[in-house]
Scaffold this motif. Structure first.
Motif, PDB file in Angstrom:
ATOM      1  N   ILE A  32       0.851  -1.255   0.128  1.00  0.00           N
ATOM      2  CA  ILE A  32       0.140   0.058  -0.069  1.00  0.00           C
ATOM      3  C   ILE A  32       0.748   1.176   0.003  1.00  0.00           C
ATOM      4  CG2 ILE A  32      -1.784  -1.363   1.296  1.00  0.00           C
ATOM      5  CD1 ILE A  32      -1.136   0.300   3.821  1.00  0.00           C
ATOM      6  N   TYR A  33       0.172   2.277  -0.533  1.00  0.00           N
ATOM      7  CA  TYR A  33       1.031   3.548  -0.869  1.00  0.00           C
ATOM      8  C   TYR A  33       0.206   4.751  -0.617  1.00  0.00           C
ATOM      9  CZ  TYR A  33       4.192   0.312  -2.975  1.00  0.00           C
ATOM     10  OH  TYR A  33       5.231  -0.637  -3.336  1.00  0.00           O
ATOM     11  N   SER A  34       0.826   5.824   0.146  1.00  0.00           N
ATOM     12  CA  SER A  34       0.446   7.224   0.309  1.00  0.00           C
ATOM     13  C   SER A  34       0.648   7.858  -1.017  1.00  0.00           C
ATOM     14  CB  SER A  34       1.262   7.862   1.506  1.00  0.00           C
ATOM     15  OG  SER A  34       2.504   8.026   0.952  1.00  0.00           O
ATOM     16  N   ALA A  35      -0.029   8.998  -1.148  1.00  0.00           N
ATOM     17  CA  ALA A  35      -0.124   9.797  -2.436  1.00  0.00           C
ATOM     18  C   ALA A  35       1.348  10.125  -2.787  1.00  0.00           C
ATOM     19  CB  ALA A  35      -1.035  10.916  -2.272  1.00  0.00           C
ATOM     20  N   PRO A  36       2.149  10.499  -1.685  1.00  0.00           N
ATOM     21  CA  PRO A  36       3.606  11.083  -2.092  1.00  0.00           C
ATOM     22  C   PRO A  36       4.495   9.705  -2.633  1.00  0.00           C
ATOM     23  CG  PRO A  36       2.853  12.095  -0.286  1.00  0.00           C
ATOM     24  CD  PRO A  36       2.064  10.944  -0.336  1.00  0.00           C
ATOM     25  N   LEU A  50      -7.084   3.674  -9.000  1.00  0.00           N
ATOM     26  CA  LEU A  50      -6.587   3.473  -7.593  1.00  0.00           C
ATOM     27  C   LEU A  50      -7.612   3.133  -6.635  1.00  0.00           C
ATOM     28  CD1 LEU A  50      -3.842   6.195  -7.312  1.00  0.00           C
ATOM     29  CD2 LEU A  50      -3.288   3.933  -7.998  1.00  0.00           C
ATOM     30  N   LEU A  51      -7.531   2.155  -5.475  1.00  0.00           N
ATOM     31  CA  LEU A  51      -8.441   1.987  -5.027  1.00  0.00           C
ATOM     32  C   LEU A  51      -7.852   2.564  -3.187  1.00  0.00           C
ATOM     33  CD1 LEU A  51     -11.209   0.483  -3.979  1.00  0.00           C
ATOM     34  CD2 LEU A  51      -9.539  -1.578  -3.213  1.00  0.00           C
ATOM     35  N   CYS A  52      -8.519   3.344  -2.562  1.00  0.00           N
ATOM     36  CA  CYS A  52      -8.228   3.763  -1.268  1.00  0.00           C
ATOM     37  C   CYS A  52      -8.474   2.562  -0.272  1.00  0.00           C
ATOM     38  CB  CYS A  52      -9.018   4.936  -0.963  1.00  0.00           C
ATOM     39  SG  CYS A  52      -8.555   5.469   0.762  1.00  0.00           S
ATOM     40  N   VAL A  53      -7.408   2.285   0.516  1.00  0.00           N
ATOM     41  CA  VAL A  53      -7.539   1.155   1.613  1.00  0.00           C
ATOM     42  C   VAL A  53      -7.191   1.767   2.874  1.00  0.00           C
ATOM     43  CG1 VAL A  53      -6.810  -0.606  -0.147  1.00  0.00           C
ATOM     44  CG2 VAL A  53      -5.049   0.687   1.025  1.00  0.00           C
ATOM     45  N   GLU A  54      -7.283   2.748   3.007  1.00  0.00           N
ATOM     46  CA  GLU A  54      -6.927   3.530   4.435  1.00  0.00           C
ATOM     47  C   GLU A  54      -7.262   4.881   4.548  1.00  0.00           C
ATOM     48  OE1 GLU A  54      -3.362   4.275   7.797  1.00  0.00           O
ATOM     49  OE2 GLU A  54      -2.930   4.162   5.647  1.00  0.00           O
ATOM     50  N   THR A  55      -8.076   5.316   5.484  1.00  0.00           N
ATOM     51  CA  THR A  55      -8.204   6.792   5.738  1.00  0.00           C
ATOM     52  C   THR A  55      -7.697   7.042   7.150  1.00  0.00           C
ATOM     53  OG1 THR A  55     -10.558   6.244   6.737  1.00  0.00           O
ATOM     54  CG2 THR A  55     -10.527   6.548   4.587  1.00  0.00           C
ATOM     55  N   LEU A  61      -5.678   8.082   2.644  1.00  0.00           N
ATOM     56  CA  LEU A  61      -4.079   8.045   3.111  1.00  0.00           C
ATOM     57  C   LEU A  61      -3.588   6.885   2.041  1.00  0.00           C
ATOM     58  CD1 LEU A  61      -2.055   9.283   4.573  1.00  0.00           C
ATOM     59  CD2 LEU A  61      -2.334   7.438   6.364  1.00  0.00           C
ATOM     60  N   SER A  62      -4.012   5.865   2.269  1.00  0.00           N
ATOM     61  CA  SER A  62      -3.058   4.880   1.266  1.00  0.00           C
ATOM     62  C   SER A  62      -3.952   4.462   0.169  1.00  0.00           C
ATOM     63  CB  SER A  62      -2.526   3.764   2.369  1.00  0.00           C
ATOM     64  OG  SER A  62      -1.897   4.335   3.545  1.00  0.00           O
ATOM     65  N   TYR A  63      -3.331   3.542  -0.719  1.00  0.00           N
ATOM     66  CA  TYR A  63      -3.680   3.369  -1.980  1.00  0.00           C
ATOM     67  C   TYR A  63      -3.245   1.939  -2.477  1.00  0.00           C
ATOM     68  CZ  TYR A  63      -5.384   8.094  -1.967  1.00  0.00           C
ATOM     69  OH  TYR A  63      -6.232   9.256  -1.576  1.00  0.00           O
ATOM     70  N   MET A  64      -3.843   1.200  -3.208  1.00  0.00           N
ATOM     71  CA  MET A  64      -3.434   0.264  -4.254  1.00  0.00           C
ATOM     72  C   MET A  64      -3.937   0.342  -5.536  1.00  0.00           C
ATOM     73  SD  MET A  64      -4.283  -3.296  -1.948  1.00  0.00           S
ATOM     74  CE  MET A  64      -3.235  -4.273  -2.840  1.00  0.00           C
ATOM     75  N   THR A  65      -3.405  -0.196  -6.741  1.00  0.00           N
ATOM     76  CA  THR A  65      -4.046  -0.257  -7.855  1.00  0.00           C
ATOM     77  C   THR A  65      -5.236  -1.223  -7.823  1.00  0.00           C
ATOM     78  OG1 THR A  65      -2.860  -2.021  -9.144  1.00  0.00           O
ATOM     79  CG2 THR A  65      -1.821   0.441  -8.906  1.00  0.00           C
ATOM     80  N   GLU A  66      -6.268  -1.053  -8.632  1.00  0.00           N
ATOM     81  CA  GLU A  66      -7.498  -1.812  -8.498  1.00  0.00           C
ATOM     82  C   GLU A  66      -7.026  -3.065  -8.910  1.00  0.00           C
ATOM     83  OE1 GLU A  66     -10.837   0.022 -10.714  1.00  0.00           O
ATOM     84  OE2 GLU A  66     -11.218   1.134  -9.031  1.00  0.00           O
ATOM     85  N   THR A  67      -6.059  -3.221  -9.980  1.00  0.00           N
ATOM     86  CA  THR A  67      -5.644  -4.387 -10.369  1.00  0.00           C
ATOM     87  C   THR A  67      -4.971  -5.339  -9.354  1.00  0.00           C
ATOM     88  OG1 THR A  67      -5.384  -3.712 -12.647  1.00  0.00           O
ATOM     89  CG2 THR A  67      -4.016  -5.633 -11.745  1.00  0.00           C
ATOM     90  N   LEU A 265      12.691  -6.224  -7.776  1.00  0.00           N
ATOM     91  CA  LEU A 265      11.948  -5.766  -8.975  1.00  0.00           C
ATOM     92  C   LEU A 265      12.441  -4.651  -9.368  1.00  0.00           C
ATOM     93  CD1 LEU A 265       8.728  -6.748  -7.430  1.00  0.00           C
ATOM     94  CD2 LEU A 265       9.614  -7.868  -9.206  1.00  0.00           C
ATOM     95  N   ASP A 266      12.150  -4.241 -10.713  1.00  0.00           N
ATOM     96  CA  ASP A 266      12.619  -3.107 -11.288  1.00  0.00           C
ATOM     97  C   ASP A 266      11.267  -1.792 -10.979  1.00  0.00           C
ATOM     98  OD1 ASP A 266      14.894  -3.797 -12.469  1.00  0.00           O
ATOM     99  OD2 ASP A 266      13.909  -4.472 -14.220  1.00  0.00           O
ATOM    100  N   GLU A 267      10.038  -2.267 -10.799  1.00  0.00           N
ATOM    101  CA  GLU A 267       9.164  -1.399 -10.770  1.00  0.00           C
ATOM    102  C   GLU A 267       9.361  -0.713  -9.419  1.00  0.00           C
ATOM    103  OE1 GLU A 267       7.794  -4.625 -13.303  1.00  0.00           O
ATOM    104  OE2 GLU A 267       8.911  -4.614 -11.496  1.00  0.00           O
ATOM    105  N   ARG A 268       8.784   0.704  -9.341  1.00  0.00           N
ATOM    106  CA  ARG A 268       8.985   1.485  -8.266  1.00  0.00           C
ATOM    107  C   ARG A 268       7.453   1.870  -7.792  1.00  0.00           C
ATOM    108  NH1 ARG A 268      14.132   3.496  -7.089  1.00  0.00           N
ATOM    109  NH2 ARG A 268      13.062   5.345  -6.411  1.00  0.00           N
ATOM    110  N   GLY A 269       7.109   2.324  -6.575  1.00  0.00           N
ATOM    111  CA  GLY A 269       5.878   2.753  -6.375  1.00  0.00           C
ATOM    112  C   GLY A 269       4.759   1.946  -6.428  1.00  0.00           C
ATOM    113  N   VAL A 270       3.792   2.259  -6.561  1.00  0.00           N
ATOM    114  CA  VAL A 270       2.481   1.458  -6.651  1.00  0.00           C
ATOM    115  C   VAL A 270       2.603   0.358  -7.709  1.00  0.00           C
ATOM    116  CG1 VAL A 270       0.944   2.744  -8.290  1.00  0.00           C
ATOM    117  CG2 VAL A 270      -0.024   1.909  -6.160  1.00  0.00           C
ATOM    118  N   ALA A 271       3.060   0.366  -8.569  1.00  0.00           N
ATOM    119  CA  ALA A 271       3.543  -0.171  -9.594  1.00  0.00           C
ATOM    120  C   ALA A 271       4.035  -1.754  -9.119  1.00  0.00           C
ATOM    121  CB  ALA A 271       4.117   0.224 -10.696  1.00  0.00           C
ATOM    122  N   ALA A 272       4.956  -1.375  -8.229  1.00  0.00           N
ATOM    123  CA  ALA A 272       5.887  -2.611  -7.607  1.00  0.00           C
ATOM    124  C   ALA A 272       4.892  -3.326  -6.669  1.00  0.00           C
ATOM    125  CB  ALA A 272       6.818  -1.988  -6.925  1.00  0.00           C
TER     126      ALA A 272
END
Length: 312
Positions: A32-36, A50-55, A61-67, A265-272
């Motif tokens: 999970i990832y905050s906006a920054p 994006l899907l919000c998973v925390e308020t 506050l925190s998100y995942m991709t819907e996938t 992994l090479d991916e960074r951020g929410v893509a990771a």
């Protein structure tokens, strides 16, 4: 916490698919990832939903991709999925992950084991006994932190669950040698020190995520553990697992940390985070239980994952 090793070898994917699986994953900046921390480098029109998973304080506050959310829901329904975090129990309970509620969750860097959402008293006693036997008391460490920290760069000082302490600092103003000096002092007292972003953690050496995961593996009979994490506090968890993944960001990536059975992994951020959930699900997919998830994030039956499937 020492505990028994989770694994003595790192079997191939075919062996993982034949064994009872436990999936233990760090949360922040791993799943999970905050906006920054999202790291959305693509044009806005190409950004994932994006899907919000925390308020927090009534704000997202925190998100995942819907996938990723759909993949995690499928994973949690087919394995023993164990959120494994340094967060306190209160902070963890703000998170609403997709899929069924986890039977087990690990908080406070292994200091708290939740079973069906409730703290396990037996594990609390075990932790308390180990810390009392091997470490200086928390108050001694906290007093030293506050006394030696400079108000010019100290923003906050906190303790978590009466188990460990951390400082929030102005990183550019932090003297180069301060953390190293603190680590030497704390090491003589059975504590470890790590600098992660703007936080300096002082954690008792026996207090580890891997020890708590080993306890869950013992209780569930899981013979294979998959793990993921991005920070230095996740290193013991990754080393103890049969297979692991780390994102292309975070302290482990920044320091070049690696292990033969851990995929960098090479991916960074929410893509990771999305790639980690996909890797978990592929490793957990057993022959005869439907197709492995498609690389594009489709479900095991080939249907596309959408927001409804990601509901928690």
């Amino acid at each position: 916490m020492s505990g028994r090793p989770l694994a003595h070898h790192h079997p191939p994917l075919e062996a993982l698919r034949a064994a009872p699986l436990l999936v233990a994953s760090d949360l922040d900046r791993t799943l999970i990832y905050s906006a920054p921390a999202l790291g959305l480098a693509m044009p806005d029109a190409e950004a994932p939903r994006l899907l919000c998973v925390e308020t927090y304080e009534r704000k997202p506050l925190s998100y995942m991709t819907e996938t990723a959310a759909g993949l995690l829901a499928e994973l949690a329904g087919s394995t023993t999925f164990v959120p494994t975090t340094t967060r306190t129990r209160e902070q963890y309970r703000r998170i609403h992950l997709p899929g069924p509620a986890p039977e087990f969750a690990i908080c406070a860097n292994g200091g708290q084991l939740l079973v069906h959402g409730e703290s396990d008293r037996d594990w609390q006693r075990t932790v308390a006994e180990r810390l009392a036997s091997h470490c200086a008391p928390l108050e001694e460490i906290r007093t030293h932190l506050v006394r030696t920290a400079d108000p010019a760069w100290l923003l906050k000082e906190r303790t978590a669950e009466d188990l460990f302490a951390y400082l929030v600092v102005e990183r550019p103003l932090l003297p180069d040698t301060w953390v190293k000096d603190l680590a030497g002092w704390a090491g003589e007292r059975g504590w470890t020190v790590s600098l992660q972003g703007r936080k300096i953690y002082a954690v008792p050496r026996p207090l580890t995520k891997s020890a708590a995961v080993a306890e869950v593996a013992r209780r569930t009979g899981a013979s294979v553990v998959l793990a993921a994490g991005d920070s230095l506090l996740d290193a013991d968890l990754l080393l103890a697992a049969d297979r692991g993944w780390r994102p292309g960001h975070g302290e482990l990536a920044d320091t070049g940390w690696h292990a033969p059975h851990v995929t960098a992994l090479d991916e960074r951020g929410v893509a990771a985070g999305e790639e980690i959930t996909r890797a978990f699900l592929h490793a957990a997919a057993a022959p005869g239980h439907g197709r492995s998830p498609a690389p594009d994030g489709s479900g095991a039956d080939g249907s596309a994952v959408d927001a409804a499937a990601a509901g928690g």
